[in-house]
Design a protein around this motif. Sequence first.
Motif, PDB file in Angstrom:
ATOM      1  N   GLU A  83       1.187  -1.511   0.189  1.00 45.10           N
ATOM      2  CA  GLU A  83       0.049   0.422  -0.484  1.00 45.10           C
ATOM      3  C   GLU A  83       0.985   1.574  -0.218  1.00 45.10           C
ATOM      4  OE1 GLU A  83      -4.018  -0.151   2.243  1.00 45.10           O
ATOM      5  OE2 GLU A  83      -3.947  -1.904   2.738  1.00 45.10           O
ATOM      6  N   PRO A  84       1.782   1.759   1.031  1.00 45.60           N
ATOM      7  CA  PRO A  84       3.041   2.616   0.008  1.00 45.60           C
ATOM      8  C   PRO A  84       3.669   2.760  -0.262  1.00 45.60           C
ATOM      9  CG  PRO A  84       2.678   1.490   3.156  1.00 45.60           C
ATOM     10  CD  PRO A  84       2.113   0.458   2.472  1.00 45.60           C
ATOM     11  N   PHE A  85       4.031   1.850  -1.357  1.00 45.82           N
ATOM     12  CA  PHE A  85       4.467   1.290  -2.358  1.00 45.82           C
ATOM     13  C   PHE A  85       3.516   2.415  -3.311  1.00 45.82           C
ATOM     14  CE2 PHE A  85       5.808  -0.611  -6.187  1.00 45.82           C
ATOM     15  CZ  PHE A  85       7.146   0.247  -6.999  1.00 45.82           C
ATOM     16  N   ALA A  86       2.407   1.433  -3.855  1.00 55.96           N
ATOM     17  CA  ALA A  86       1.140   1.619  -4.130  1.00 55.96           C
ATOM     18  C   ALA A  86       0.629   3.774  -4.304  1.00 55.96           C
ATOM     19  CB  ALA A  86       0.078   1.111  -3.850  1.00 55.96           C
ATOM     20  N   ALA A  87       1.518   4.335  -3.115  1.00 58.80           N
ATOM     21  CA  ALA A  87       0.709   5.855  -2.833  1.00 58.80           C
ATOM     22  C   ALA A  87       1.709   6.524  -3.687  1.00 58.80           C
ATOM     23  CB  ALA A  87       0.638   5.683  -0.858  1.00 58.80           C
ATOM     24  N   LEU A  88       2.967   6.181  -3.479  1.00 59.94           N
ATOM     25  CA  LEU A  88       4.015   6.694  -4.085  1.00 59.94           C
ATOM     26  C   LEU A  88       3.861   7.104  -6.005  1.00 59.94           C
ATOM     27  CD1 LEU A  88       7.052   4.996  -3.554  1.00 59.94           C
ATOM     28  CD2 LEU A  88       6.384   7.247  -2.655  1.00 59.94           C
ATOM     29  N   SER A  89       3.165   6.325  -6.231  1.00 57.66           N
ATOM     30  CA  SER A  89       2.542   6.814  -7.919  1.00 57.66           C
ATOM     31  C   SER A  89       1.267   7.542  -8.217  1.00 57.66           C
ATOM     32  CB  SER A  89       2.602   5.356  -8.922  1.00 57.66           C
ATOM     33  OG  SER A  89       2.229   4.208  -8.038  1.00 57.66           O
ATOM     34  N   ALA A  90       0.349   6.644  -6.536  1.00 58.23           N
ATOM     35  CA  ALA A  90      -0.816   7.051  -6.681  1.00 58.23           C
ATOM     36  C   ALA A  90      -1.661   8.177  -6.251  1.00 58.23           C
ATOM     37  CB  ALA A  90      -1.698   5.779  -5.868  1.00 58.23           C
ATOM     38  N   ALA A  91      -0.787   9.061  -6.216  1.00 56.31           N
ATOM     39  CA  ALA A  91      -0.223  10.585  -5.323  1.00 56.31           C
ATOM     40  C   ALA A  91      -0.665  11.991  -6.167  1.00 56.31           C
ATOM     41  CB  ALA A  91       0.457  10.878  -4.871  1.00 56.31           C
ATOM     42  N   ASN A  92      -0.427  11.046  -7.801  1.00 59.75           N
ATOM     43  CA  ASN A  92      -0.932  12.436  -7.768  1.00 59.75           C
ATOM     44  C   ASN A  92      -1.403  11.617  -9.671  1.00 59.75           C
ATOM     45  OD1 ASN A  92       1.123  14.518  -7.560  1.00 59.75           O
ATOM     46  ND2 ASN A  92       2.854  13.383  -8.418  1.00 59.75           N
ATOM     47  N   ARG A  93      -2.222  10.599  -9.822  1.00 56.58           N
ATOM     48  CA  ARG A  93      -2.835  10.110 -10.688  1.00 56.58           C
ATOM     49  C   ARG A  93      -4.467   9.779  -9.883  1.00 56.58           C
ATOM     50  NH1 ARG A  93      -1.155   6.425 -14.305  1.00 56.58           N
ATOM     51  NH2 ARG A  93      -2.528   4.861 -13.414  1.00 56.58           N
ATOM     52  N   ILE A  94      -5.182   9.922  -8.412  1.00 56.82           N
ATOM     53  CA  ILE A  94      -6.072   9.894  -8.456  1.00 56.82           C
ATOM     54  C   ILE A  94      -6.727  11.170  -8.131  1.00 56.82           C
ATOM     55  CG2 ILE A  94      -8.014  10.126  -6.190  1.00 56.82           C
ATOM     56  CD1 ILE A  94      -5.296   7.546  -4.756  1.00 56.82           C
ATOM     57  N   PRO A  95      -8.163  11.301  -9.050  1.00 52.27           N
ATOM     58  CA  PRO A  95      -8.800  12.545  -9.947  1.00 52.27           C
ATOM     59  C   PRO A  95      -8.911  13.365  -8.549  1.00 52.27           C
ATOM     60  CG  PRO A  95      -9.434  10.347 -10.662  1.00 52.27           C
ATOM     61  CD  PRO A  95      -8.509   9.520  -9.816  1.00 52.27           C
ATOM     62  N   ASP A  96      -8.776  14.655  -8.738  1.00 55.19           N
ATOM     63  CA  ASP A  96      -9.527  15.971  -8.089  1.00 55.19           C
ATOM     64  C   ASP A  96     -10.878  15.648  -7.227  1.00 55.19           C
ATOM     65  OD1 ASP A  96      -6.985  16.809  -8.554  1.00 55.19           O
ATOM     66  OD2 ASP A  96      -8.311  18.846  -9.803  1.00 55.19           O
ATOM     67  N   GLY A  97     -12.385  14.641  -8.438  1.00 54.32           N
ATOM     68  CA  GLY A  97     -13.185  15.176  -7.568  1.00 54.32           C
ATOM     69  C   GLY A  97     -13.296  13.135  -6.325  1.00 54.32           C
ATOM     70  N   GLU A  98     -12.605  12.536  -6.922  1.00 51.52           N
ATOM     71  CA  GLU A  98     -12.784  11.563  -5.976  1.00 51.52           C
ATOM     72  C   GLU A  98     -12.087  11.448  -4.976  1.00 51.52           C
ATOM     73  OE1 GLU A  98     -11.777   7.186  -7.165  1.00 51.52           O
ATOM     74  OE2 GLU A  98     -12.541   7.488  -9.470  1.00 51.52           O
ATOM     75  N   ILE A  99     -10.962  12.201  -4.713  1.00 54.75           N
ATOM     76  CA  ILE A  99     -10.775  13.067  -3.618  1.00 54.75           C
ATOM     77  C   ILE A  99     -11.189  13.573  -3.070  1.00 54.75           C
ATOM     78  CG2 ILE A  99      -8.308  14.306  -2.407  1.00 54.75           C
ATOM     79  CD1 ILE A  99      -6.870  13.378  -4.977  1.00 54.75           C
ATOM     80  N   LYS A 100     -12.178  14.402  -3.496  1.00 54.63           N
ATOM     81  CA  LYS A 100     -12.885  15.639  -2.760  1.00 54.63           C
ATOM     82  C   LYS A 100     -14.452  15.260  -2.433  1.00 54.63           C
ATOM     83  CE  LYS A 100     -13.572  19.546  -5.174  1.00 54.63           C
ATOM     84  NZ  LYS A 100     -13.728  20.647  -6.152  1.00 54.63           N
ATOM     85  N   GLU A 101     -14.534  13.639  -2.968  1.00 53.76           N
ATOM     86  CA  GLU A 101     -15.867  12.953  -2.279  1.00 53.76           C
ATOM     87  C   GLU A 101     -15.323  12.243  -1.066  1.00 53.76           C
ATOM     88  OE1 GLU A 101     -17.255  10.229  -5.409  1.00 53.76           O
ATOM     89  OE2 GLU A 101     -17.743  11.649  -6.363  1.00 53.76           O
TER      90      GLU A 101
END
Length: 220
Positions: free
Chosen positions: A90-108
Motif C-alpha cells: 500500500e505505501p508503495f502504491a501511494a508513491l505513484s497514485a498520489a498524482n493520479r487520483i482524480p480531484d473529484g474522487e479526493i474531494k468525495e
Amino acid sequence: MASKNEKASWIKVYDWIREGIDSCALKMGEPLPETFLANEIGVSRTPVREALRVLEQDGYIKIVPLKGAFVSEISLEDVREIYDIRKLLEPFAALSAANRIPDGEIKEMSAEWEQLGKRVKNGEHIDFSSVADSDIRLHFTIAKYATNRRIGAILMSYHVQIKRFQRLSAQSLADIQNSINQHIIIIDCLKRRDPKALHNCLYEHVVNSEGYIMKDYFLR
C-alpha cells in the motif's frame, strides 16, 4: 436448472449471512446450521446450501465434512501475513497514485471523512461497519490508481479478510475517532499531491490498524 426464485433465494441467504459476519453479529467460529438459517431467513434448505457453498469460496465461512458450516476464524498468522503484505504494497502504491487520483474522487473521500468527524463530535451514533466501508474504499482507491495495477489485484484477492480486519480495528468510539483523524491526514497528503508524505502516513496507518487488532483480539 435453478428457477429465478431459487437464484434470488440463495442471494438473499448469502447477503444475510455476509452482513451478519461483516457486522460481527455472527462471531468467528459460530456454527451456521442449515435448518436454522432456512427458518430464520424464510427459505428452503436448497438455497441455503448454495449460499454456503459460495460463501466458502469467498472466504467468509468454512464447511467441515460431517460437522457443518462455521464462520471463518481469523488467526494470528492471518493478521501478521496479510498486514505484512499491506505494509509493503500500500505505501508503495501511494508513491505513484498520489498524482493520479482524480480531484473529484479526493474531494468525495474528503467530504465523507469530514462528515464522519462532525458526527462523532456531535455525539451521534456511528456504525462501526460504515467507518470500515469508508476505510476500505480509500485504501482500494489508492491501490487502483497505482501505476502497477497488479498491486490492486493482489489486495483485492484478500478483500474479504481485509474487510473483516477493518471492522475489527474500529470497535470503540476512541478507535473510530483515531481512524477518522488518520484518514483525514492521509487525504490531506492526497490534496497536496505529496507522494512521500502519503507513503509515510499510509504505512503508519496500516501499522496502527494492525496494532489495534493485535491488542484487542490476540494480546488480551
